[in-house]
Design an enzyme around this catalytic site. Structure first.
Site, PDB file in Angstrom:
ATOM      1  N   VAL A  37       0.843  -1.119  -0.008  1.00  0.00           N
ATOM      2  CA  VAL A  37       0.061  -0.033  -0.120  1.00  0.00           C
ATOM      3  C   VAL A  37       0.965   1.347  -0.047  1.00  0.00           C
ATOM      4  O   VAL A  37       0.663   2.316  -0.656  1.00  0.00           O
ATOM      5  CB  VAL A  37      -1.007  -0.261   1.250  1.00  0.00           C
ATOM      6  CG1 VAL A  37      -1.820   1.290   1.228  1.00  0.00           C
ATOM      7  CG2 VAL A  37      -1.771  -1.310   0.961  1.00  0.00           C
ATOM      8  N   ALA A  38       1.877   1.188   0.710  1.00  0.00           N
ATOM      9  CA  ALA A  38       2.767   2.442   0.726  1.00  0.00           C
ATOM     10  C   ALA A  38       3.510   2.658  -0.406  1.00  0.00           C
ATOM     11  O   ALA A  38       3.915   3.809  -0.849  1.00  0.00           O
ATOM     12  CB  ALA A  38       3.926   2.198   1.983  1.00  0.00           C
ATOM     13  N   GLU A  95      -0.582   6.306  -4.344  1.00  0.00           N
ATOM     14  CA  GLU A  95      -1.848   6.801  -4.392  1.00  0.00           C
ATOM     15  C   GLU A  95      -2.209   8.358  -4.419  1.00  0.00           C
ATOM     16  O   GLU A  95      -3.242   8.839  -4.907  1.00  0.00           O
ATOM     17  CB  GLU A  95      -2.815   6.232  -3.322  1.00  0.00           C
ATOM     18  CG  GLU A  95      -2.662   6.985  -1.793  1.00  0.00           C
ATOM     19  CD  GLU A  95      -1.540   5.908  -1.317  1.00  0.00           C
ATOM     20  OE1 GLU A  95      -1.281   6.162  -0.183  1.00  0.00           O
ATOM     21  OE2 GLU A  95      -0.828   5.181  -1.995  1.00  0.00           O
ATOM     22  N   ASP A 114      -1.134  28.360 -37.441  1.00  0.00           N
ATOM     23  CA  ASP A 114      -1.903  29.084 -38.503  1.00  0.00           C
ATOM     24  C   ASP A 114      -1.319  30.493 -38.498  1.00  0.00           C
ATOM     25  O   ASP A 114      -0.557  30.845 -37.661  1.00  0.00           O
ATOM     26  CB  ASP A 114      -3.342  29.222 -38.113  1.00  0.00           C
ATOM     27  CG  ASP A 114      -4.333  29.812 -39.133  1.00  0.00           C
ATOM     28  OD1 ASP A 114      -3.877  29.509 -40.489  1.00  0.00           O
ATOM     29  OD2 ASP A 114      -5.578  30.247 -38.914  1.00  0.00           O
ATOM     30  N   ASP A 162      -8.288  28.397 -35.889  1.00  0.00           N
ATOM     31  CA  ASP A 162      -9.437  28.927 -35.682  1.00  0.00           C
ATOM     32  C   ASP A 162     -10.725  28.510 -36.398  1.00  0.00           C
ATOM     33  O   ASP A 162     -11.930  28.654 -35.871  1.00  0.00           O
ATOM     34  CB  ASP A 162      -9.206  30.416 -35.724  1.00  0.00           C
ATOM     35  CG  ASP A 162      -8.928  30.718 -37.316  1.00  0.00           C
ATOM     36  OD1 ASP A 162      -8.968  29.805 -38.062  1.00  0.00           O
ATOM     37  OD2 ASP A 162      -8.686  32.011 -37.188  1.00  0.00           O
ATOM     38  N   ASP A 214     -10.108  23.590 -39.438  1.00  0.00           N
ATOM     39  CA  ASP A 214      -8.947  23.161 -38.587  1.00  0.00           C
ATOM     40  C   ASP A 214      -9.205  22.306 -37.563  1.00  0.00           C
ATOM     41  O   ASP A 214      -8.433  21.533 -36.926  1.00  0.00           O
ATOM     42  CB  ASP A 214      -8.401  24.373 -37.806  1.00  0.00           C
ATOM     43  CG  ASP A 214      -7.546  25.534 -38.701  1.00  0.00           C
ATOM     44  OD1 ASP A 214      -7.043  25.105 -39.560  1.00  0.00           O
ATOM     45  OD2 ASP A 214      -7.924  26.804 -38.524  1.00  0.00           O
ATOM     46  N   ASN A 272       9.480   5.705  -0.830  1.00  0.00           N
ATOM     47  CA  ASN A 272       9.038   4.343  -0.581  1.00  0.00           C
ATOM     48  C   ASN A 272      10.234   3.348  -0.623  1.00  0.00           C
ATOM     49  O   ASN A 272       9.953   2.509  -0.158  1.00  0.00           O
ATOM     50  CB  ASN A 272       8.064   4.359  -1.882  1.00  0.00           C
ATOM     51  CG  ASN A 272       6.764   4.803  -1.911  1.00  0.00           C
ATOM     52  OD1 ASN A 272       6.502   5.583  -0.891  1.00  0.00           O
ATOM     53  ND2 ASN A 272       5.783   4.662  -2.755  1.00  0.00           N
ATOM     54  N   ASN A 319       3.338   7.213   4.678  1.00  0.00           N
ATOM     55  CA  ASN A 319       2.509   6.816   3.498  1.00  0.00           C
ATOM     56  C   ASN A 319       1.676   8.048   3.270  1.00  0.00           C
ATOM     57  O   ASN A 319       1.747   8.700   2.280  1.00  0.00           O
ATOM     58  CB  ASN A 319       2.092   5.700   2.948  1.00  0.00           C
ATOM     59  CG  ASN A 319       1.319   5.653   1.792  1.00  0.00           C
ATOM     60  OD1 ASN A 319       1.963   5.916   0.703  1.00  0.00           O
ATOM     61  ND2 ASN A 319       0.082   5.081   1.592  1.00  0.00           N
ATOM     62  N   ASP A 340       4.475  11.384   2.847  1.00  0.00           N
ATOM     63  CA  ASP A 340       4.601  11.490   1.363  1.00  0.00           C
ATOM     64  C   ASP A 340       3.697  12.536   0.875  1.00  0.00           C
ATOM     65  O   ASP A 340       3.894  13.349  -0.077  1.00  0.00           O
ATOM     66  CB  ASP A 340       4.085  10.145   0.884  1.00  0.00           C
ATOM     67  CG  ASP A 340       5.423   9.219   0.940  1.00  0.00           C
ATOM     68  OD1 ASP A 340       6.254   9.620   1.385  1.00  0.00           O
ATOM     69  OD2 ASP A 340       5.094   8.042   0.546  1.00  0.00           O
TER      70      ASP A 340
END
Length: 894
Positions: A300-301, A305, A347, A632, A636, A698, A726, A730
């Protein structure tokens, strides 16, 4: 081919081949009418129109591949990194860490919501095309005019056009009286187009050259006319663009590609390490339950996430900063993607130029140039400037706004600047007769009273037309013989410089002509030549130079004429001496292999159609280039969607272009793109800093737990300690890294290759050795504590691990600049570090938290040991940066 098919009810129906015939402009009106089984005078009858509507359907743009909202939402959860996060959330829940589960779940939902919104935005590009066409149309059916919904038009209908109308379908014109259309949204041509009904012999003309056609999505700028509907709905040119948009597909940004690879690689490594940690612990006789929780906690660490949240916040903050710099972000990933751009296909009109026609040069027939220091009352300037004011249809509204053709507005402004007040002159010399401009004559003539008697006719038009009608020229001392070759050479010189050239002539009349007016534009006195141009933006050249310094190639792709495109490109430094200009006609004759060989030498593409723009982008992408495309117009939109980064114009752009793009320039300025590139590179650097910090932290946690058994030490950390590091250590500093300033050399280095890994450039090596160093300091604290009989060794290891990472994050704010040099430059990061230290102190010294986190208060001696060990990684990283700076400084001398 038969004219029509016969249906079971006896009605006549068009064949698919007739509906999509590509050469309507090569066919006489009668042949078109016969092909479509209609009348160019009375149109279709109501019954036939109804039958054709059943056959062809409504005249609308449809999205054939549109996916439902649920399908789009489900697709957002199929990314590998997201699946890993889902697994981490489930595991956190199983080990009883509900907070981590909720945090990870919230991040997953946020990421899916943003991606879902991006998909919805992509579908809206085609919906914008549907809104582009006229809602109402005037049609002749059975000889009677009626106004109907534009969706009800069918092939063979006869449509009436007037100034201000939107063209409701693709038409073969049957009548064109001073008819001019604005086709810039479809073709990119900056000037309005004169229309006529004459037949063209060449079948493969570009859209802008098919002057006997009018296309859906364009507008009538002046005059009136009529035309037979030859295509409706998806069979129109705009319908073809909708198909191109659908087929263009979305292109992943380098960050998306890099993070995908990174997630897969990290998942495999983490699973392997956790399996080894579990196996070694079991082999040493550790409790299986403890080792399982430890291995799961490590997994998990190790899963980042916080990465999606950090990425989202970083891109969102970058988007806010870019709005203040006149760039509106429609897709968050486009913010970072700009930092990876290697090619900008720009352009011309409005982006590199001012989108405002301006008189660049006025010269007499002998080539002498007029400037503001010259006396405007002297010949030939007096007559020439008066002609520019009076032979002009520009209107000035009460609020001071000038209304009229862009070229005529430029002539009016030049005359006004020279002291010629059109309103005052019109009172003295009102227009009494005129011959409007016609494409066949290429001239416009107006008649005015000429005190003390008679009339003067001012004529302006194409140089070859006016010069051919002149018998003499006006010089400083009066009329002189006309040197036709010299006058044409001057016109050619000005045209080669990218100017739209007009010649101006004069003729005196004792009375108004009453005979054949087509014969009055003869025996003119040539007054001079006027060159009009849409000038480059003053800051565009600087921006182009900045792109070159940043290793970014700039290429112009425009629907305008090659001469104009070449001139502007040379002024801005886009077209170099070795560079080439390619037209759409040349590109059509060039196969893909030849294009791949030549494309790096081609710096200007002129008179391009939409499909060709996509082909150019694909050729560059095939070479590994990361392409930004500006535009524009409707034409395009497919290229904007196919490019790695689509950049649309906010002021002059169409809804279709804006919906297809990831970035919108609020000021239509090329220099804004360069500012956006700067911001994109800053964001990418900060994302790499976060990944450097996260990977290092980590890896330190993993090394600490992995190496302890081999050193004969007990498991140094509990699962709750790992999850705390974690979640807090972190996440908070990592989020604060998003506010870091740009590196000093951010716009003086080449773009990173799109295929380069996000951990390249020494990042993963840094993560390994600094992670080992932090783990070594943490284990050293454990060894010291155990050998000296300190009972609080586990809290000491926990503290060293936490504080070492905080020192590390302060050191990596810059890859080269010392952290002590600008220590207070990122107050958000300092605040995050201080807050994390305060929280760490709380779980050490607050009794209630000691029970939750299995910690004990540290003595002053123990705390001092932790501080000394925690500072070591900071010092080591600063030494690394010093070595890197010295190597960089010595590089030029090698």
């Amino acid at each position: 081919m038969p004219a029509v098919d016969t249906q079971s009810d006896g009605s006549r129906a068009l064949t698919p081949e007739q509906r999509t015939a590509p050469t309507w402009h090569t066919m006489p009106i009668d042949a078109v009418a016969a092909q479509l089984a209609t009348s160019p005078a009375v149109g279709l009858d109501a019954a036939e129109a109804a039958r054709r509507r059943r056959q062809f359907g409504i005249n609308a743009i449809v999205d054939r591949h549109r996916r439902g909202p649920l399908s789009l939402l489900a697709a957002q959860f199929l990314d590998f990194t997201i699946l890993v996060l889902v697994g981490a959330a489930v595991i956190s829940g199983l080990i009883g860490d509900l907070k981590d589960t909720l945090v990870i779940g919230g991040i997953i939902i946020l990421n899916a919501t943003i991606a879902f919104a991006q998909e919805i935005r992509a579908q809206r590009a085609v919906l914008a095309l549907r809104r582009l066409g006229a809602t109402r149309a005037t049609v002749v059916r059975g000889g009677q005019r009626e106004t109907i919904a534009a969706e009800g038009l069918v092939p063979g209908d006869l449509v009436v056009l007037e100034a201000g109308n939107a063209v409701p379908a693709d038409l073969r014109l049957t009548e064109a009286i001073q008819l001019r259309t604005n086709e810039s949204a479809l073709t990119g041509e900056s000037h309005s187009v004169d229309k006529r009904i004459a037949v063209f012999e060449t079948a493969d003309l570009l859209l802008g050259d098919r002057a006997n056609m009018a296309f859906r999505g364009t507008h009538i700028a002046a005059g009136r006319g009529s035309g037979i509907v030859v295509a409706t709905g998806m069979q129109t040119e705009i319908g073809g663009l909708a198909s191109l948009i659908e087929g263009a597909g979305d292109v992943q940004t380098p960050l998306q590609q890099r993070l995908g690879q990174f997630g897969r690689w990290l998942g495999i490594v983490v699973i392997g390490i956790c399996a080894v940690v579990f196996a070694v612990g079991i082999a040493r006789g550790e409790p299986a339950a403890l080792m399982f929780l430890t291995a799961i906690s490590l997994a998990v660490a190790a899963i980042p996430e916080a990465l999606p949240a950090t990425l989202t916040i970083s891109l969102s903050l970058g988007a806010r900063r870019m709005v203040s710099r006149k760039a509106l972000v429609r897709r968050l990933v486009a913010v970072e993607a700009l930092g990876s751009v290697t090619y900008i296909c720009s352009d011309k009109t409005g982006t590199l130029t001012q989108d405002r026609m301006h008189v660049e040069e006025i010269c007499d027939p002998a080539g002498r140039k007029w400037n503001s220091r010259d006396t405007s009352s002297a010949a030939p300037w007096s007559d020439l400037l008066t002609a520019l004011a009076l032979n002009n249809d520009v209107e000035v509204r009460p609020d001071g706004e000038t209304v009229g053709d862009a070229t005529e507005v430029a002539l009016y402004m030049a005359a006004t600047a020279a002291g010629r007040d059109k309103a005052a002159l019109s009172e003295q010399m009102p227009r009494v007769l005129e011959l409007p401009f016609e494409s066949e004559r290429k001239c416009m003539t107006t008649f005015h009273p000429a005190p003390p008697g008679g009339y003067v006719a001012w004529t302006k038009g194409a140089p070859e037309a006016v010069i051919a009608r002149a018998r003499c020229a006006l010089g400083p001392d009066g009329e002189v013989p006309l040197d036709t070759a010299r006058a044409l050479a001057e016109a050619h010189r000005m045209a080669e410089a990218g100017m739209r050239v007009l010649a101006v002539g004069r003729r005196h009349w004792s009375s108004l002509p009453t005979d054949d007016l087509t014969e009055v534009e003869k025996d003119l006195t040539l007054l001079g030549l006027v060159g009009v141009i849409d000038p480059p933006r003053t800051e565009a050249a600087t921006a182009v130079a900045a792109c070159k310094d940043a290793g970014i190639r700039v290429t112009m792709i425009t629907g305008d004429h090659p001469g104009t495109a070449r001139a502007i490109a040379e002024r801005l430094g886009i077209l170099m001496s070795w560079g080439q200009v390619m037209t759409g006609a040349e590109l059509a004759k060039t196969n893909d292999d030849e294009l791949a060989e030549r494309i790096e030498q081609i710096q200007v593409f002129a008179r391009m159609d939409p499909a060709q723009k996509i082909r150019i982008i694909q050729a560059l992408q095939a070479r590994g280039e990361f392409v930004a495309m500006t535009g524009d117009g409707v034409n395009d939109a497919p290229a904007l969607k196919r490019a790695n980064v689509g950049v649309a114009m906010g002021r002059s752009g169409t809804d279709v272009a804006r919906e297809a793009a990831g970035l919108v320039l609020l000021d239509d300025n090329f220099a804004t793109i360069v500012a956006a590139v700067h911001e994109g590179r800053r964001i990418f650097d900060n994302i790499r800093k976060f990944i450097r910090y996260m990977l290092t932290g980590n890896s330190a946690e993993i090394w600490t737990i992995f190496l302890a058994p081999f050193l004969g030490l007990p498991i140094p950390l509990l699962p709750i300690h790992i999850l705390w590091v974690n979640l807090v250590t972190d996440s908070l500093p990592a989020l604060a890294l998003t506010a870091e300033h740009a590196e000093p050399d951010v716009m003086r280095r080449r773009p990173r290759p799109p295929e380069e890994s996000i951990v390249a450039g020494g990042l993963w090596q840094h993560a390994v050795w600094v992670g080992l160093l932090i783990a070594g300091c943490s284990l050293l604290a454990e060894v010291y504590a155990v050998q000296t009989g300190m009972e609080n060794w586990q809290t000491m290891v926990f503290t060293v691990l936490t504080c070492s990472q905080l020192g590390h994050v302060l050191a990596i704010r810059s890859d080269r600049v010392s952290a002590l040099r600008d220590f207070f430059g990122n107050p958000w990061l300092l605040g995050a570090v201080v807050l994390t230290l305060a929280l760490q102190a709380a779980i050490i010294y607050v009794p209630a938290l000691n029970l939750v986190f299995s910690t004990v208060p540290l003595s002053a001696r123990e705390l001092l040991v932790c501080v000394v060990l925690s500072v070591t990684p900071f010092i080591a990283v600063e030494i690394e940066k010093t070595i890197r700076r010295r190597r960089r400084a010595s590089a030029p001398s090698r």
